[in-house]
Design an enzyme around this catalytic site. Sequence first.
Site, PDB file in Angstrom:
ATOM      1  N   LYS A  57      -6.965   3.413  -3.552  1.00 42.94           N
ATOM      2  CA  LYS A  57      -7.405   3.405  -2.153  1.00 42.94           C
ATOM      3  C   LYS A  57      -7.605   4.840  -1.689  1.00 42.94           C
ATOM      4  CE  LYS A  57      -5.417   2.131   2.385  1.00 42.94           C
ATOM      5  NZ  LYS A  57      -4.285   1.444   3.046  1.00 42.94           N
ATOM      6  N   ASP A  84       0.860  -1.183   0.000  1.00 44.54           N
ATOM      7  CA  ASP A  84       0.000   0.000   0.000  1.00 44.54           C
ATOM      8  C   ASP A  84       0.897   1.234   0.000  1.00 44.54           C
ATOM      9  OD1 ASP A  84      -1.807  -2.083   0.510  1.00 44.54           O
ATOM     10  OD2 ASP A  84      -3.083  -0.817   1.749  1.00 44.54           O
ATOM     11  N   LYS A 130     -10.349   0.254  -2.604  1.00 48.53           N
ATOM     12  CA  LYS A 130     -10.244   0.061  -1.159  1.00 48.53           C
ATOM     13  C   LYS A 130     -10.563   1.361  -0.429  1.00 48.53           C
ATOM     14  CE  LYS A 130      -6.976  -1.191   2.538  1.00 48.53           C
ATOM     15  NZ  LYS A 130      -5.619  -1.694   2.863  1.00 48.53           N
TER      16      LYS A 130
END
Length: 318
Positions: A218, A155, A254
Amino acid sequence: MSPNLDFKRNTAIDLDLGWINHLKVNRNAADRRAASLANRRTVKKEYQAAWLVRAIECIDLTTLSGDDTPGRVERLCRKAMRPLRADLMEALGLDHLTTGAVCVYHEMIGPAVQILQGRLPIAAVSTAFPAGLSSLETKLREIELSVAAGATEIDIVITRQHVLTGNWQALYDEMVAYRKACGDAHVKAILATGELVTLDNVAKASWVCMMAGADFIKTSTGKEGVNATIPVSLTMVRAIRDYYEQTGFKVGYKPAGGVGTAKAALQYLTVMKEELGNEWLQPHLFRIGASSLLTDIERQLEHYVTGNYSAAYRHAQP
């Protein structure tokens, strides 16, 4: 990521600045759509239970605290592998259930690998998380070290100044470098949407990161003042839909930060189903970044099974 033999991983395409510069988002329309979702009667009874089980399967169970220890990460991993009590599993007719992944800092990858032993994906936050303000060389090396340590997902955080100054080429080049450093590990691009000011910027950053090969986009690190919201989510998932229609590549989504209740999780599942379809309601294309969400989902499922709400302490904490 969950195995899917038909899944074609996103590959970088050329940056189209003409397309990026003409992207516009109707903020009023996004707010109206978000309000309609918030006010809608949600799924009930066995349908709600089924949706909540799916939400569990899509959780990136997360601990990103300065006082993380190997012991805390061990509890997190064991909870991820057995997210519901045995009596609830039996009552729901479930033989096997896990979360989508666990998400930790680089230093906690080793303890996670030791416990999970390949049974669940390990996501590591990287690139000077959460601010992203260190040299590109340092950030790329951090990715490489996390992958070498056993992280299967990375991430990353984008450099927000590239968005705020409209330097889309710099953002694209940065994301391409991150994708290359990840190798076979999947990369989730954290946009830190609460710091991007406008939905136009959110849409443009989403497109640039997808063009550069991001496997997921995300919302947030969870450390910003404003994290995941429904208007931002609508903007991002519609970018994903349009990108798929133009390229044939399916990019995951996400939401993270502030998704702490079963009701909120159901709203995000609804967004995914209505905007992208059932195919995106799978762990390889949808994750929820959360730490406390699982406890509330457990409480709701216990209410479905027994008719009574339980105290949070009755459910093992990660």
